[in-house]
Design a protein around this motif. Structure first.
Motif, PDB file in Angstrom:
ATOM      1  N   ARG A 105      23.756  -9.419  10.294  1.00 53.37           N
ATOM      2  CA  ARG A 105      24.590  -8.245  10.543  1.00 53.37           C
ATOM      3  C   ARG A 105      24.721  -7.490   9.213  1.00 53.37           C
ATOM      4  O   ARG A 105      25.478  -7.911   8.329  1.00 53.37           O
ATOM      5  N   PRO A 106      24.002  -6.412   9.023  1.00 54.04           N
ATOM      6  CA  PRO A 106      23.888  -5.834   7.681  1.00 54.04           C
ATOM      7  C   PRO A 106      25.175  -5.200   7.162  1.00 54.04           C
ATOM      8  O   PRO A 106      25.847  -4.451   7.859  1.00 54.04           O
ATOM      9  N   GLU A 107      25.483  -5.534   5.924  1.00 54.97           N
ATOM     10  CA  GLU A 107      26.541  -4.847   5.195  1.00 54.97           C
ATOM     11  C   GLU A 107      25.949  -3.766   4.291  1.00 54.97           C
ATOM     12  O   GLU A 107      26.603  -2.770   3.998  1.00 54.97           O
ATOM     13  N   SER A 108      24.703  -4.006   3.836  1.00 57.09           N
ATOM     14  CA  SER A 108      23.996  -3.008   3.033  1.00 57.09           C
ATOM     15  C   SER A 108      22.506  -3.090   3.344  1.00 57.09           C
ATOM     16  O   SER A 108      21.973  -4.174   3.596  1.00 57.09           O
ATOM     17  N   VAL A 109      21.865  -1.920   3.363  1.00 61.91           N
ATOM     18  CA  VAL A 109      20.416  -1.833   3.582  1.00 61.91           C
ATOM     19  C   VAL A 109      19.881  -0.818   2.576  1.00 61.91           C
ATOM     20  O   VAL A 109      20.256   0.349   2.610  1.00 61.91           O
ATOM     21  N   GLU A 110      19.001  -1.280   1.680  1.00 63.90           N
ATOM     22  CA  GLU A 110      18.456  -0.393   0.654  1.00 63.90           C
ATOM     23  C   GLU A 110      16.988  -0.081   0.925  1.00 63.90           C
ATOM     24  O   GLU A 110      16.197  -0.977   1.230  1.00 63.90           O
ATOM     25  N   PHE A 111      16.638   1.187   0.780  1.00 64.23           N
ATOM     26  CA  PHE A 111      15.266   1.656   0.927  1.00 64.23           C
ATOM     27  C   PHE A 111      14.771   2.111  -0.443  1.00 64.23           C
ATOM     28  O   PHE A 111      15.422   2.938  -1.098  1.00 64.23           O
ATOM     29  N   TRP A 112      13.625   1.587  -0.841  1.00 63.03           N
ATOM     30  CA  TRP A 112      13.068   1.825  -2.178  1.00 63.03           C
ATOM     31  C   TRP A 112      11.656   2.386  -2.034  1.00 63.03           C
ATOM     32  O   TRP A 112      10.807   1.761  -1.408  1.00 63.03           O
ATOM     33  N   GLN A 113      11.441   3.564  -2.580  1.00 63.10           N
ATOM     34  CA  GLN A 113      10.121   4.183  -2.573  1.00 63.10           C
ATOM     35  C   GLN A 113       9.594   4.219  -4.000  1.00 63.10           C
ATOM     36  O   GLN A 113      10.168   4.840  -4.879  1.00 63.10           O
ATOM     37  N   GLY A 114       8.481   3.504  -4.238  1.00 62.82           N
ATOM     38  CA  GLY A 114       7.894   3.459  -5.562  1.00 62.82           C
ATOM     39  C   GLY A 114       7.202   4.754  -5.936  1.00 62.82           C
ATOM     40  O   GLY A 114       6.787   5.543  -5.079  1.00 62.82           O
ATOM     41  N   ASP A 115       7.048   4.966  -7.240  1.00 59.34           N
ATOM     42  CA  ASP A 115       6.424   6.174  -7.774  1.00 59.34           C
ATOM     43  C   ASP A 115       5.533   5.780  -8.950  1.00 59.34           C
ATOM     44  O   ASP A 115       5.906   4.913  -9.756  1.00 59.34           O
ATOM     45  N   PRO A 155       0.802  -1.232   0.000  1.00 58.89           N
ATOM     46  CA  PRO A 155       0.000   0.000   0.000  1.00 58.89           C
ATOM     47  C   PRO A 155       0.833   1.279   0.000  1.00 58.89           C
ATOM     48  O   PRO A 155       0.363   2.325  -0.441  1.00 58.89           O
ATOM     49  N   LEU A 156       2.070   1.189   0.468  1.00 61.83           N
ATOM     50  CA  LEU A 156       2.952   2.355   0.509  1.00 61.83           C
ATOM     51  C   LEU A 156       3.987   2.331  -0.615  1.00 61.83           C
ATOM     52  O   LEU A 156       4.758   3.281  -0.760  1.00 61.83           O
ATOM     53  N   ALA A 157       3.994   1.256  -1.402  1.00 61.69           N
ATOM     54  CA  ALA A 157       4.989   1.067  -2.465  1.00 61.69           C
ATOM     55  C   ALA A 157       6.394   1.237  -1.910  1.00 61.69           C
ATOM     56  O   ALA A 157       7.241   1.921  -2.486  1.00 61.69           O
ATOM     57  N   ARG A 158       6.646   0.588  -0.775  1.00 57.28           N
ATOM     58  CA  ARG A 158       7.951   0.683  -0.139  1.00 57.28           C
ATOM     59  C   ARG A 158       8.577  -0.702   0.011  1.00 57.28           C
ATOM     60  O   ARG A 158       7.883  -1.673   0.366  1.00 57.28           O
ATOM     61  N   GLN A 159       9.865  -0.753  -0.246  1.00 60.16           N
ATOM     62  CA  GLN A 159      10.614  -1.991  -0.144  1.00 60.16           C
ATOM     63  C   GLN A 159      11.924  -1.724   0.601  1.00 60.16           C
ATOM     64  O   GLN A 159      12.532  -0.666   0.436  1.00 60.16           O
ATOM     65  N   VAL A 160      12.319  -2.687   1.435  1.00 57.32           N
ATOM     66  CA  VAL A 160      13.608  -2.615   2.130  1.00 57.32           C
ATOM     67  C   VAL A 160      14.336  -3.926   1.891  1.00 57.32           C
ATOM     68  O   VAL A 160      13.765  -5.006   2.056  1.00 57.32           O
ATOM     69  N   ARG A 161      15.614  -3.818   1.524  1.00 54.50           N
ATOM     70  CA  ARG A 161      16.449  -4.989   1.270  1.00 54.50           C
ATOM     71  C   ARG A 161      17.666  -4.948   2.175  1.00 54.50           C
ATOM     72  O   ARG A 161      18.331  -3.911   2.277  1.00 54.50           O
ATOM     73  N   VAL A 162      17.933  -6.075   2.838  1.00 55.59           N
ATOM     74  CA  VAL A 162      19.042  -6.175   3.797  1.00 55.59           C
ATOM     75  C   VAL A 162      19.929  -7.348   3.384  1.00 55.59           C
ATOM     76  O   VAL A 162      19.429  -8.432   3.082  1.00 55.59           O
ATOM     77  N   ARG A 163      21.253  -7.133   3.394  1.00 52.65           N
ATOM     78  CA  ARG A 163      22.200  -8.208   3.084  1.00 52.65           C
ATOM     79  C   ARG A 163      23.340  -8.183   4.082  1.00 52.65           C
ATOM     80  O   ARG A 163      23.793  -7.115   4.492  1.00 52.65           O
ATOM     81  N   GLY A 164      23.785  -9.396   4.484  1.00 53.33           N
ATOM     82  CA  GLY A 164      24.919  -9.443   5.388  1.00 53.33           C
ATOM     83  C   GLY A 164      25.147 -10.816   5.973  1.00 53.33           C
ATOM     84  O   GLY A 164      24.346 -11.742   5.773  1.00 53.33           O
ATOM     85  N   PRO A 165      26.231 -10.995   6.707  1.00 54.47           N
ATOM     86  CA  PRO A 165      26.519 -12.265   7.370  1.00 54.47           C
ATOM     87  C   PRO A 165      25.507 -12.529   8.491  1.00 54.47           C
ATOM     88  O   PRO A 165      24.913 -11.597   9.040  1.00 54.47           O
TER      89      PRO A 165
END
Length: 220
Positions: free
Chosen positions: A186-196, A109-119
């Motif tokens: 343990r995150p090495e990268s965290v991406e925040f994505w806001q759809g449009d 409903p918010l068109a939001r995505q979060v991606r986390v990567r790490g050991p």
């Protein structure tokens, strides 16, 4: 082919990014991904998103072949994103072979995505036990069997064994499944994505470094 063509058109006709979407200004994003994730998660909760703590966990086996499934986020802090499972489950065995994972959250409903990567690390036995004992009786009974992803002959066998496990839990309320494990990514990268609606999506990634977190915008 007709059915396949109709399905293809049906998929194309599904409306996406419907409704009013929130804005996202990366220039005022907080210094750490934990702060922004908490803000977005609570926003999803207040917006009525069902099960906003549900996430896709992707792992890989020793050969690098991936597996993905949906499960529940247990906690998030500067130390990492937590989830739990039996160490003898498929995900547990894969994490033992390759202790690295990716997480994905999507709040449609918010068109939001979060991606986390790490050991991935295993938490202490005390924290694992506390997580297990905080689960509902049915969840504890199923986990106590320690048979996740194993072949099942029929549903009656499942029901009988879970019922027996429930009786055991009632007689031993402090019993903890020996394989129950609390894991932290343990995150090495965290991406925040806001759809449009016009596909001018906004992407901001936090990258871990010895000096802390750095932020970088990405093309859609």
């Amino acid at each position: 082919m007709t059915g396949a063509a109709n399905l293809r058109q049906t998929l194309r006709d599904i409306d996406v990014f419907a409704g009013e979407l929130p804005g996202f200004d990366p220039s005022i994003a907080p210094d750490t991904p934990f702060e922004l994730f908490t803000e977005w998660l609570l926003k999803a909760l207040s917006a009525g998103v069902q099960e906003p703590h549900a996430m896709t966990l992707a792992t890989a086996d020793a050969s690098g072949d991936p597996t993905a499934r949906v499960l529940i986020l247990k906690d998030v802090s500067p130390e990492g994103w937590q989830f739990a499972s039996d160490a003898n489950s498929l995900k547990g065995r894969e994490l033992a072979a390759r202790p690295y994972a990716a997480l994905a959250f999507y709040w449609a409903p918010l068109a939001r995505q979060v991606r986390v990567r790490g050991p991935v690390v295993r938490e202490t036995p005390e924290l694992c036990a506390a997580d297990y004992l905080a689960r509902g009786a049915g969840a504890r009974a199923e986990a106590l069997l320690g048979r996740q992803s194993q072949p099942l002959a029929d549903l009656a066998e499942r029901d009988a064994q879970v019922e027996a496990s429930l009786m055991r839990i009632k007689s031993e309320p402090d019993l903890v499944a020996p394989g129950w494990t609390l894991y932290s990514v343990r995150p090495e990268s965290v991406e925040f994505w806001q759809g449009d609606k016009q596909r001018r999506h906004t992407r901001l990634v936090y990258l871990s470094s010895p000096d802390g977190w750095t932020k970088q915008m990405l093309w859609p």
